[in-house]
Design a protein around this motif. Structure first.
Motif, PDB file in Angstrom:
ATOM      1  N   GLY A  21       0.787  -1.218   0.000  1.00 46.86           N
ATOM      2  CA  GLY A  21       0.000   0.000   0.000  1.00 46.86           C
ATOM      3  C   GLY A  21       0.819   1.268   0.000  1.00 46.86           C
ATOM      4  N   LEU A  22       2.016   1.238  -0.597  1.00 49.80           N
ATOM      5  CA  LEU A  22       2.894   2.402  -0.594  1.00 49.80           C
ATOM      6  C   LEU A  22       2.974   3.093  -1.961  1.00 49.80           C
ATOM      7  CD1 LEU A  22       5.794   1.012   1.613  1.00 49.80           C
ATOM      8  CD2 LEU A  22       4.053   2.683   2.264  1.00 49.80           C
TER       9      LEU A  22
ATOM     10  N   TYR B 191       5.595   4.485   5.995  1.00 50.77           N
ATOM     11  CA  TYR B 191       6.488   3.325   5.894  1.00 50.77           C
ATOM     12  C   TYR B 191       6.621   2.620   7.235  1.00 50.77           C
ATOM     13  CZ  TYR B 191       7.748   5.010   1.278  1.00 50.77           C
ATOM     14  OH  TYR B 191       7.703   5.402  -0.042  1.00 50.77           O
ATOM     15  N   GLY B 192       6.538   3.403   8.325  1.00 50.09           N
ATOM     16  CA  GLY B 192       6.582   2.777   9.641  1.00 50.09           C
ATOM     17  C   GLY B 192       5.419   1.830   9.858  1.00 50.09           C
ATOM     18  N   GLN B 193       4.231   2.198   9.369  1.00 54.87           N
ATOM     19  CA  GLN B 193       3.066   1.336   9.514  1.00 54.87           C
ATOM     20  C   GLN B 193       3.181   0.072   8.671  1.00 54.87           C
ATOM     21  OE1 GLN B 193      -0.280   3.827   8.542  1.00 54.87           O
ATOM     22  NE2 GLN B 193      -0.019   5.153  10.358  1.00 54.87           N
TER      23      GLN B 193
ATOM     24  N   LEU C 135       6.909  -4.996   4.878  1.00 50.54           N
ATOM     25  CA  LEU C 135       8.100  -4.899   4.033  1.00 50.54           C
ATOM     26  C   LEU C 135       9.163  -5.913   4.446  1.00 50.54           C
ATOM     27  CD1 LEU C 135       8.404  -1.007   3.857  1.00 50.54           C
ATOM     28  CD2 LEU C 135       7.927  -2.524   1.919  1.00 50.54           C
ATOM     29  N   ALA C 136       9.361  -6.065   5.761  1.00 54.80           N
ATOM     30  CA  ALA C 136      10.361  -7.029   6.241  1.00 54.80           C
ATOM     31  C   ALA C 136       9.992  -8.442   5.824  1.00 54.80           C
ATOM     32  CB  ALA C 136      10.489  -6.930   7.761  1.00 54.80           C
TER      33      ALA C 136
ATOM     34  N   ALA D 166      13.509  -5.059  10.967  1.00 44.67           N
ATOM     35  CA  ALA D 166      13.567  -3.877  10.116  1.00 44.67           C
ATOM     36  C   ALA D 166      13.405  -2.630  10.959  1.00 44.67           C
ATOM     37  CB  ALA D 166      12.483  -3.934   9.042  1.00 44.67           C
ATOM     38  N   SER D 167      13.975  -1.548  10.477  1.00 44.13           N
ATOM     39  CA  SER D 167      13.814  -0.251  11.127  1.00 44.13           C
ATOM     40  C   SER D 167      13.835   0.820  10.044  1.00 44.13           C
ATOM     41  CB  SER D 167      14.917   0.009  12.155  1.00 44.13           C
ATOM     42  OG  SER D 167      16.191   0.058  11.528  1.00 44.13           O
ATOM     43  N   ILE D 168      13.466   2.040  10.432  1.00 46.63           N
ATOM     44  CA  ILE D 168      13.366   3.132   9.473  1.00 46.63           C
ATOM     45  C   ILE D 168      14.105   4.348  10.016  1.00 46.63           C
ATOM     46  CG2 ILE D 168      11.148   3.847  10.436  1.00 46.63           C
ATOM     47  CD1 ILE D 168      10.334   4.789   7.661  1.00 46.63           C
ATOM     48  N   ARG D 169      14.765   5.086   9.139  1.00 43.85           N
ATOM     49  CA  ARG D 169      15.469   6.317   9.491  1.00 43.85           C
ATOM     50  C   ARG D 169      15.115   7.395   8.487  1.00 43.85           C
ATOM     51  NH1 ARG D 169      21.080   5.447   8.469  1.00 43.85           N
ATOM     52  NH2 ARG D 169      20.541   3.512   7.375  1.00 43.85           N
TER      53      ARG D 169
END
Length: 460
Positions: free
Chosen positions: A60-61, A100-102, A107-108, A116-119
C-alpha cells in the motif's frame, strides 16, 4: 578479434579466481574492501529492484496523482554489511515516514528480513534497514583460555571474544585502546566485557605488573567478589572519589619521576605497573551524586584520560547512558563500545556521529544476545560487530584464586634466607654483594611486600 575476446575472458577468469581466493583466505578483509560493494550491487538488482514495484504496491505504498498516474517510491541506493542491508528510498509525493513505519513489518516479511527499522535521512528521503542474518545465533563464543604466565600475555592482543566473522576480537592496551568506554543498558553484558579483559591480564595482575583500581558504586555488587585481587577498591561514590584522588596522585608522582630520568614511555613492571582504573557505572560518579563529588571527579578523570598514557595509566568506564550530561568527557575515550542501548540516538552519542548510518544498530541488538556490541576504534572508520565471551561466577572465582594464591606467584627475585634465620617469603629482597658474614640486617637495601601495597619499605 578472437584474441581480444580470449584475453577478456582470461582476465575475467583471473579476477574471479583472485577474488574467490581472497574471500576464502581472509573473509573479513575481503568483505571490508570488496565484498560489501559487490553484495550491495548484487542485492539491489537481483533482490530489491527486481520486485520493488510489486512489493510496494502490495504494502500500500504506491499512490496516484490527480491525473490517475501512479506515484511509486524510488529505490535510490543499497548499502550492505555482513548483517544488515540499508535501502535508501525517495518517497513518493504525499507520503511521510510514518506511512512506511506502519508498513514496516509487511516490508520485512516481503524481503524475508529478520528485523527492520526506518530512518529519516532528509526531507523526502528515508532509509529502510533490513537485518538479513544473525551470525551469533549459532556461533559459539568460547571463553579464551587464561594465560598461565606473563610470557603468554600480549598487551596488544588481549582477546575478549569474537567478531561477526568468527575471528578473535582483541583489545590493545599497549598503543591503540588506551581508554575504553562501554555503553549498554542493564543486562546488555558489560560485566562479561570487563571480566574477560581482567582474565586476559591475569598473569600480569598476579605478578604485580598490572594493578587494578576498581570503582563499583553499586555497593560492590559487580566487582565485590574480586576485591582480593585489586590494588584498591571503592564501593560507593565518596570512596570512589578517594580512590580517584589516590590514582591521580600516584601517576602524577610517577610522571615527574620518569620525566626527571628522561624516560618517555614506561614499560609495565613491578616498579612501573600498568595501572588500570575501572569504573563500573560512570553515571554514579559524574551525574547522580553530590555536586562536590561529581565536579572533582570529572576534573580528576579528565586529567587521567589526557596525561597518563606514557606512564601506564588506562581507564575503562561503563555507563548505561552515554549522553553528554552523564559522560561529559566521552570524547577522550579513543575506543568506544556500544552494547544494547535504549535509544537510537545513544548509538551516535557513544560511537561517534554517523556510526548508526554506517550500520552500528546497537539499539536493535536482541535482548537474548547479551555481550553483543559494536566497537569503534580510532583509525578505523567502520564499527565492528563483536561479542564478548560469557563469564560465569565460577570463572570469576577461578580468576581471583589464580591472581591471589601465593603459591602461584613466580617471584621476580629468588627467595633467600635473611641473616636472622627468617625466610624472605612473602617478601622479595634486593641487595648488592650481600654475604652471610654477620652483617646487620640494616644493610639490606629494600624490601617489597608481595601482597597488597607495592610501596617499598626499609627494614629497620
Amino acid at each position: 578479434m578472437m584474441l581480444g575476446y580470449q584475453t577478456v575472458l582470461l582476465a575475467a577468469g583471473i579476477a574471479v579466481l583472485a577474488g574467490a581466493s581472497w574471500r576464502l583466505l581472509d573473509a573479513p578483509t575481503f568483505d571490508r574492501f570488496a565484498g560489501r560493494l559487490l553484495r550491495a550491487w548484487w542485492r539491489r538488482w537481483a533482490i530489491y529492484q527486481r520486485q520493488w514495484l510489486r512489493v510496494v504496491s502490495a504494502c500500500g505504498l504506491s499512490t496516484t496523482d490527480h491525473h490517475g498516474e501512479a506515484l511509486v517510491p524510488k529505490l535510490v541506493a543499497v548499502r550492505s554489511s555482513w548483517v544488515w542491508d540499508s535501502l535508501h528510498i525517495r518517497m513518493a509525493k504525499g507520503q511521510t515516514a510514518e506511512d512506511y513505519g506502519q508498513a514496516l513489518d509487511r516490508l520485512a516479511n516481503s524481503f524475508k528480513a529478520r528485523a527492520a527499522s526506518i530512518r529519516v535521512l532528509k526531507p523526502g528521503k528515508i532509509a529502510l534497514d533490513f537485518q538479513r542474518r544473525e551470525p551469533f545465533d549459532e556461533m559459539p563464543i568460547p571463553l579464551p583460555a587464561m594465560p598461565e604466565s606473563i610470557a603468554g600475555v600480549d598487551l596488544r592482543k588481549l582477546e575478549i571474544g569474537r567478531d561477526e566473522f568468527g575471528r578473535p576480537f582483541s583489545l590493545d592496551l599497549a598503543k591503540r585502546d588506551l581508554h575504553v568506554l562501554l555503553a549498554g543498558e542493564s543486562g546488555a553484558g558489560k560485566g562479561s566485557w570487563l571480566w574477560s579483559l581482567l582474565r586476559a591480564l591475569a598473569p600480569m595482575i598476579r605478578a604485580g605488573h598490572v594493578r587494578l583500581w576498581v570503582i563499583d558504586p553499586k555497593g560492590g555488587m559487580e566487582f565485590g567478589s574480586g576485591r582480593e585481587m585489586f590494588h584498591d577498591f571503592a564501593d560507593g561514590d565518596r570512596d570512589g572519589l578517594r580512590l580517584m584522588r589516590k590514582y591521580v596522585a600516584t601517576l602524577d608522582e610517577r610522571k615527574f619521576e620518569l620525566g626527571r630520568q628522561g624516560i618517555r614511555t614506561a614499560t609495565p613492571s613491578r616498579e612501573t605497573p600498568l595501572d588500570v582504573l575501572i569504573c563500573d557505572e560512570l553515571a554514579a560518579m559524574t551525574a547522580y551524586t553530590d555536586r562536590d563529588i561529581r565536579v572533582e571527579f570529572h576534573q580528576l578523570l579528565s586529567k587521567a584520560l589526557t596525561q597518563y598514557r606514557a606512564v601506564g595509566g588506562r581507564i575503562i568506564g561503563a555507563t548505561q547512558e552515554p549522553t553528554k550530561d552523564v559522560v561529559p568527557m566521552r570524547g577522550l575515550f579513543p575506543t568506544k563500545i556500544s552494547l544494547r542501548v535504549d535509544a537510537a540516538s545513544y548509538v551516535d552519542m557513544c560511537l561517534g556521529e554517523g556510526m548508526r548510518d554506517l550500520g552500528a544498530f546497537a539499539d536493535k541488538i536482541p535482548a537474548y544476545l547479551p555481550g553483543v556490541a559494536y566497537a569503534k576504534t580510532d583509525g578505523r572508520k567502520e564499527p565492528r560487530r563483536v561479542r564478548a565471551a560469557f563469564t560465569t561466577d565460577d570463572d570469576i572465582a577461578e580468576l581471583v584464586a589464580f591472581c591471589t594464591e601465593l603459591g602461584n606467584v613466580t617471584p621476580i627475585r629468588p627467595e633467600i634466607e635473611l641473616p636472622d634465620g627468617t625466610s624472605s617469603n612473602p617478601y622479595e629482597v634486593d641487595f648488592e654483594d650481600f654475604e652471610d658474614d654477620g652483617q646487620n640486617v640494616d644493610e639490606v637495601e629494600e624490601v617489597e611486600y608481595f601482597e597488597g601495597d607495592d610501596e617499598e619499605e626499609d627494614i629497620a
